[in-house]
Design an enzyme around this catalytic site. Structure first.
Site, short mmCIF file in Angstrom:
data_model
loop_
_atom_site.label_atom_id
_atom_site.label_comp_id
_atom_site.label_asym_id
_atom_site.label_seq_id
_atom_site.Cartn_x
_atom_site.Cartn_y
_atom_site.Cartn_z
N LYS A 201 42.92 -35.59 -0.42
CA LYS A 201 43.91 -36.09 0.53
C LYS A 201 43.89 -35.16 1.74
O LYS A 201 43.75 -33.95 1.54
CB LYS A 201 45.32 -36.07 -0.08
N GLU B 157 54.79 -40.29 -2.46
CA GLU B 157 54.15 -39.00 -2.17
C GLU B 157 55.14 -37.97 -1.65
O GLU B 157 56.05 -38.32 -0.91
CB GLU B 157 53.11 -39.21 -1.06
N ASP B 158 54.93 -36.70 -2.00
CA ASP B 158 55.78 -35.64 -1.45
C ASP B 158 55.03 -34.76 -0.44
O ASP B 158 55.63 -33.86 0.14
CB ASP B 158 56.33 -34.73 -2.55
N SER C 56 46.63 -38.49 -8.10
CA SER C 56 46.95 -37.06 -7.94
C SER C 56 45.72 -36.22 -7.65
O SER C 56 44.62 -36.54 -8.09
CB SER C 56 47.60 -36.57 -9.25
N ALA C 57 45.94 -35.11 -6.94
CA ALA C 57 44.84 -34.17 -6.66
C ALA C 57 44.59 -33.25 -7.86
O ALA C 57 43.57 -32.57 -7.93
CB ALA C 57 45.20 -33.30 -5.46
N ASP D 134 52.07 -40.21 -6.85
CA ASP D 134 51.55 -38.84 -6.89
C ASP D 134 52.23 -38.17 -8.10
O ASP D 134 53.25 -38.68 -8.60
CB ASP D 134 51.90 -38.13 -5.58
N LEU D 135 51.69 -37.06 -8.57
CA LEU D 135 52.27 -36.41 -9.76
C LEU D 135 53.16 -35.21 -9.39
O LEU D 135 54.39 -35.26 -9.54
CB LEU D 135 51.14 -35.94 -10.69
N ASP D 136 52.50 -34.14 -8.88
CA ASP D 136 53.22 -32.89 -8.60
C ASP D 136 54.21 -33.09 -7.45
O ASP D 136 53.81 -33.46 -6.35
CB ASP D 136 52.22 -31.78 -8.22
N LYS E 208 51.03 -27.74 -1.03
CA LYS E 208 51.37 -29.02 -1.66
C LYS E 208 50.29 -30.07 -1.40
O LYS E 208 49.92 -30.28 -0.24
CB LYS E 208 52.70 -29.55 -1.12
N THR F 17 56.28 -29.42 -10.58
CA THR F 17 55.33 -28.39 -11.03
C THR F 17 55.01 -27.39 -9.92
O THR F 17 54.34 -26.39 -10.20
CB THR F 17 54.03 -29.05 -11.51
C1 BG6 Z 1 48.38 -31.12 -6.30
C2 BG6 Z 1 49.37 -29.99 -6.08
O1 BG6 Z 1 49.02 -32.23 -6.83
O2 BG6 Z 1 47.34 -30.70 -7.20
C3 BG6 Z 1 48.64 -28.75 -5.61
O3 BG6 Z 1 50.33 -30.40 -5.14
C4 BG6 Z 1 47.54 -28.38 -6.58
O4 BG6 Z 1 49.58 -27.68 -5.48
C5 BG6 Z 1 46.59 -29.57 -6.76
O5 BG6 Z 1 46.80 -27.26 -6.12
C6 BG6 Z 1 45.48 -29.28 -7.79
O6 BG6 Z 1 46.08 -29.10 -9.04
P1 BG6 Z 1 45.35 -28.51 -10.31
O7 BG6 Z 1 46.30 -28.82 -11.44
O8 BG6 Z 1 44.05 -29.25 -10.46
O9 BG6 Z 1 45.14 -27.07 -10.08
MG MG Z 2 52.52 -33.88 -4.68
#
Ligand code: BG6
Ligand code: MG
Length: 223
Positions: free
Chosen positions: A145, A169-170, A114-115, A9-11, A45, A17
């Site tokens: 997710k 994943e967090d 990542s989302a 996962d990224l964030d 999250k 972030t």
């Molecule tokens: C997830 C974050 O990775 O991405 C969420 O944990 C965030 O907080 C989601 O809303 C979507 O991110 P973005 O960058 O497309 O707005």
């Molecule tokens: Mg995350």
């Protein structure tokens, strides 16, 4: 040789972030007269941008027209990107780079799952883009997710069976997605929050190379 898939996962796993998402959502919430706390931010999250704004509006008892909704989503992202623009590799979370390099040296397959729709610019800002064999992000999925879609696409792009993949994943939703995909789920964060994960570490500094080697060789498995 043992080859496994590792999906990050990224964030909150690679970079912190969440603090920038918080600042951007807070500014936006304030502009429409809604109070937004750090505790509420925790609940966003792993949640998509659209769903995050829906939740903030629910919390503030607000309804918006479709046009206003789209406009606010754009404003939030503009603001978020102004923080991303200032990021550099000093914002990579502890031992993430070392873990990636270890897995690359072991010739393992590495993907991002990542989302976020901003995953590629963020990875480029922190100089990690080239380390990923495949990138699956919010632009590639139709189901968020805890649906396993993001990780199943990642496994497919790596040419790996889902049961030969491990996810870092967090978020609770991300752990559930990994479990549904039948992948080893590794929570990065607090045990009390991520108790559905097969294994939990506070961060990558706590994860030994023996542990990763165990996953690669198959002595460490899904629980
Ligand atoms: C997830 C974050 O990775 O991405 C969420 O944990 C965030 O907080 C989601 O809303 C979507 O991110 P973005 O960058 O497309 O707005
Ligand atoms: Mg995350």
């Amino acid at each position: 040789m043992h080859k496994k898939g590792f999906i990050f996962d990224l964030d909150g796993v690679i970079v912190d972030t969440a603090k920038y998402h918080f600042l951007a959502w807070k500014k936006l919430a304030r502009s429409i007269g809604v109070d937004f706390t750090e505790v509420q931010n925790e609940q966003l999250k792993g949640v998509s941008r659209v769903r995050s704004l829906e939740k903030i509006l629910e919390w503030g008892n607000k309804t918006l027209s479709e046009d206003e909704f789209t406009k606010l989503m754009g404003m939030k992202n503009q603001d978020y990107l102004s923080y991303i623009d200032k990021m550099d590799d000093s914002e990579i979370l502890p031992d993430v780079s070392q873990t990636l390099d270890y897995l690359i040296n072991q010739e393992q397959a590495i993907a991002l799952g990542s989302a976020s729709k901003n995953a590629t610019p963020i990875l480029k800002k922190v100089n990690l883009f080239a380390k990923f064999e495949a990138i699956v992000d919010g632009n590639d999925v139709s189901k968020a997710k805890p649906d396993p879609e993001v990780f199943l696409i990642g496994a497919k792009l790596l040419g790996m069976n889902p049961e030969d993949c491990t996810v870092f994943e967090d978020s609770v939703a991300g752990i559930q997605a990994a479990n549904t995909a039948n992948m080893i789920s590794i929570g990065i964060g607090e045990q009390s929050v991520l108790h559905e994960a097969d294994y939990v570490f506070n961060d990558f500094t706590e994860m030994s190379s023996e542990f990763l080697e165990g996953i690669i060789s198959g002595t460490i498995n899904k629980k």
